[in-house]
Design an enzyme around this catalytic site. Structure first.
Site, PDB file in Angstrom:
ATOM      1  N   PHE A 253       0.944  -1.218  -0.089  1.00 48.33           N
ATOM      2  CA  PHE A 253      -0.113   0.011   0.073  1.00 48.33           C
ATOM      3  C   PHE A 253       1.019   1.466   0.077  1.00 48.33           C
ATOM      4  O   PHE A 253       0.442   2.172  -0.491  1.00 48.33           O
ATOM      5  CB  PHE A 253      -0.973  -0.008   1.277  1.00 48.33           C
ATOM      6  N   SER A 284      -2.043  -6.183  -6.708  1.00 50.55           N
ATOM      7  CA  SER A 284      -2.282  -4.945  -6.095  1.00 50.55           C
ATOM      8  C   SER A 284      -2.620  -5.509  -4.671  1.00 50.55           C
ATOM      9  O   SER A 284      -2.985  -6.577  -4.584  1.00 50.55           O
ATOM     10  CB  SER A 284      -3.219  -3.831  -6.636  1.00 50.55           C
ATOM     11  N   ASP A 285      -2.657  -4.585  -3.772  1.00 48.69           N
ATOM     12  CA  ASP A 285      -3.389  -4.956  -2.640  1.00 48.69           C
ATOM     13  C   ASP A 285      -4.760  -4.342  -2.574  1.00 48.69           C
ATOM     14  O   ASP A 285      -5.130  -3.658  -3.779  1.00 48.69           O
ATOM     15  CB  ASP A 285      -2.546  -3.924  -1.123  1.00 48.69           C
ATOM     16  N   TYR A 286      -5.701  -4.552  -1.780  1.00 48.64           N
ATOM     17  CA  TYR A 286      -6.826  -4.135  -1.789  1.00 48.64           C
ATOM     18  C   TYR A 286      -7.600  -2.807  -2.233  1.00 48.64           C
ATOM     19  O   TYR A 286      -6.956  -1.846  -1.248  1.00 48.64           O
ATOM     20  CB  TYR A 286      -7.737  -4.409  -0.285  1.00 48.64           C
TER      21      TYR A 286
END
Length: 739
Positions: A253, A284-286
């Site tokens: 992030f 990707s992250d969330y």
């Protein structure tokens, strides 16, 4: 069954060296077999289908079924679903009926178990037992695959040196070597030798990179790490996993030096793909792609999608930004279709490794999920893992407890179930948790009277009754005080400004200890805490971390002496928050000092030493270490030097300790850490028994980022230390010769 130590060590050596493991050759053959098919699929896909294939959309999306029918890549957040198998089968049927007919992958966090809940990763690191850690994650993968979950966002290998950060609980602590060994063990457990086997799942190394060093310990905050420290401390676990063939990596992030990692081509493509030669899937992250707008580096979602794809992010997790923006970006000439195709190809190859093109329904076995034939074995592993993870920090002789008399079990977590499961418990159930009080009752049987009082809640005073707890302690022979943090204070998004026990728990401890009766303090946490007052006043202190569903049984085994404490700290425990961030491998200062020496590196109000050092952990027996002996006085490049010590159980009962090898570079072109872990071995000994423990050091084990910012070694003197924690005193010296 736990693999043999020798076999596991050989596997780790091969993995670290990038050797081809059994099954890897088969996987490569399968990948080649699928390449022609993958090329044909891509050539027939529309831009919209390609963009969808690069998306993992949550099962909370209102139009999920529509997207599945159009060729969505995968869905996430599935692990907590009670109807998981039915959902997965239905979703997969929609996917293979889509125009591209590409099967889905299903993503859910399998951080420390799936249906059987094991101790959290930080606790597992405290076992210093990679064989056991591999066994735990093999069990978790078997359960996950049986329910149809094929991709986990684990292991988290971020180095964490600031206990304010809630996600310290998800990693292996502060050290790059221990972190790398534990990461490899988790990888081996998840991915096994062959990803196409129906009991293995894709693993993800996260969060690449530097996320563990968020400023002020506040989750999602900015990161600024000196480049040399970044290379030498934060990158090694990721490099070990890349060399070993991890399937996926999650971009972090955070920003690094002002650049969000999600948009950093230098890190994701330059370092991972070009320098390290790793060719797996980057996710990707969330919602992190869309958050590039919030970071202030992307003008709008389209700009964010373009930046992320160019940086090297293959999969958009949850936000749907790729699906919404990539087709238009390609048509407008802002994104090259070749970049989209390369990302799609990596995604499809990963699915091929899982065997999904051969059988989209190979994962998810209704009979196994219903019968859970592994349950007894996995419960035994959970209990053993919890036992080995718990660390005895202090004991003045009150432990082990006698089976007899009366025991007061007091504290907000003594009868707790929910908070023993840990963060992201997948399909773990509160009703399966053995509480501390229940574990003690089961172990004591009718030989002791065990009574419970809460005293105070974790965070406030609702329902508190300290007077009742005091009365119970006074009429009991000993008190087991069960304190700690609740689940909503640990994990993602749950950073703390204080690292003391929350609420009024110290007030409760003071009141109980004031009764004059013996007190054993056991605490549950996902981070290092300030335990200075307890250390000065309690008779014994046990760190039981977040122990999973068998935590109560495991603690009872240890407190009654049916098993011995063998856990060692994977993080340094400070005396106060003012020492944070703290780690054992700090650099020497030009003015080393003490509290009473002005104009030196000191605190005027605190001893400059940790409360408990990295690697610390007591036992019911005692161990002695002979001074280390070296096989040679010099080490030439390409050769190996052997460090040998004799470990003796000098106590009266059988037990185990962890022999730890530390190295200090005496003179270098830059200031080097006072010492750094380079090896460890768990040693089990009978009373009076001795064993010779050997460690082998190669010249490359002494490499670092030199003054010229190039990775390599420098000739000169090195001190080696061997002992049972990072303060080991006995040393030997050798000289590394010129290349």
């Amino acid at each position: 069954m736990t693999v043999s130590r020798r076999r596991f060590a050989q596997s780790l050596a091969l993995l670290a060296a990038g050797a081809v493991m059994p099954g890897v050759a088969r996987a490569r053959a399968n990948a080649a077999r699928h390449d022609t098919r993958i090329d044909a699929i891509i050539s027939n896909m529309s831009l919209e289908e390609k963009a969808l294939q690069l998306c993992v959309i949550g099962d909370d999306h209102p139009d999920l079924e529509t997207l599945l029918g159009k060729g969505l890549g995968g869905t996430s957040g599935v692990a907590p679903r009670p109807d998981l198998q039915q959902f997965i089968r239905h979703a997969q049927q929609l996917a293979i009926a889509s125009p591209s007919k590409v099967p889905l992958w299903f993503c859910g966090d399998v951080a420390h178990g799936f249906t059987t809940e094991f101790p959290v990763p930080l606790a597992l690191a405290a076992t210093w037992n990679p064989e056991l850690v591999q066994q735990v994650h093999r069990a978790a993968a078997t359960e996950s695959a049986a329910f149809g979950n094929t991709w986990t966002f684990s292991p988290m290998v971020d180095i964490a040196r600031d206990p304010r950060w809630g996600r310290m609980t998800e990693g292996a602590g502060e050290d790059p070597y221990l972190g790398s060994v534990m990461a490899l063990a988790q990888l081996k457990g998840f991915q096994g030798d062959d990803l196409a086997a129906p009991t293995t799942i894709l693993a993800t190394a996260k969060h690449f990179a530097g996320y563990g060093a968020v400023q002020a310990g506040r989750d999602y905050n900015s990161v600024n790490i000196p480049e040399r420290e970044f290379r030498d401390v934060y990158l090694p676990p990721f490099k070990a996993l890349c060399d070993a063939g991890i399937a996926t990596i999650m971009a972090a992030f955070n920003t690094m030096d002002g650049v969000p990692v999600t948009s950093s081509r230098e890190l994701l493509t330059g370092l991972l793909r070009e320098q390290w030669g790793w060719d797996g899937v980057i996710t990707s992250d969330y919602d992190a792609i869309l958050e590039l707008v919030t970071h202030g580096v992307a003008a709008d979602p389209a700009d964010a999608a373009a930046q992320a794809l160019h940086a090297g992010v293959d999969v958009d997790l949850h936000s749907g930004t790729y699906a919404d923006e990539l087709p238009g970006l390609v048509r407008a000439g802002r994104v090259k279709e070749a970049e989209v195709d390369a990302a799609v190809r990596r995604v499809l190859r990963a699915k091929a490794k899982l065997g999904l093109f051969d059988d989209p329904f190979r994962y998810g076995n209704a009979r196994l999920a219903a019968e859970r034939p592994w349950r007894a074995d996995h419960l035994a592993s959970a209990r053993e893992a919890a036992r080995q993870s718990m660390v005895l920090l202090k004991n003045d002789g009150v432990l082990p407890l006698a089976r007899g008399g009366s025991i007061a079990v007091i504290g907000p977590l003594a009868e707790d179930r929910a908070n023993m499961l840990g963060t992201m418990p997948a399909l773990g159930r509160e009703e399966d948790v053995v509480t501390v009080a229940d574990g003690l009752r089961r172990a004591a049987g009718d030989k002791a009277t065990i009574r419970y009082a809460m005293g105070v809640p974790v965070r406030d005073m609702d329902g508190a009754d300290i007077d009742a707890a005091i009365a119970l302690a006074r009429k009991s022979d000993v008190t087991v005080l069960v304190l700690g943090e609740s689940d909503d204070m640990i994990g993602e998004g749950d950073s703390r400004a204080s690292i003391q026990l929350p609420g009024h728990q110290i007030d409760l401890a003071k009141a109980i200890i004031a009764t004059g009766k013996p007190v054993v303090a056991a605490f549950s946490s996902g981070r290092a805490l300030d335990l200075s007052w307890l250390d000065a006043n309690a008779n014994a202190i046990v760190d039981m971390w977040v122990p999973g569903e068998q935590g109560g049984n495991a603690l009872a085994d240890l407190l009654f002496g049916d098993a011995d404490f063998t856990g060692k700290l994977p993080v340094t425990f400070p005396r106060a928050l003012g020492q944070v961030p703290i780690s054992y491998d700090h650099l020497p200062t030009g003015r080393p000092g003490a509290i009473d020496k002005p104009y030196t590196s000191r605190y005027v109000d605190l001893v400059d030493a940790p409360l408990y050092p990295f690697g610390h952990g007591l036992s019911y027996t005692s161990f002695t270490f002979a001074a280390p002996q070296l096989s040679a006085a010099t080490l030439s490049p390409g050769d190996t030097i052997t460090v040998t010590t004799r470990v003796t159980n000098s106590g009266r009962r059988a037990g185990a300790t962890v022999a730890q090898l530390y190295v200090h570079d005496v003179l270098a072109s830059i200031s080097r850490p006072v010492r750094r872990l380079k090896g460890f071995e768990r040693v089990e000994l009978r009373p009076g028994e001795s064993r010779m423990v050997q460690f082998r050091l190669r010249a490359e084990d002494l490499a670092f980022t030199r003054r010229d910012m190039r990775w390599g070694t420098e000739p000169g003197a090195f001190d080696v230390y061997v002992g049972d924690d990072s303060t080991a005193r006995d040393a030997a010296r050798f000289t590394l010769l010129e290349t």
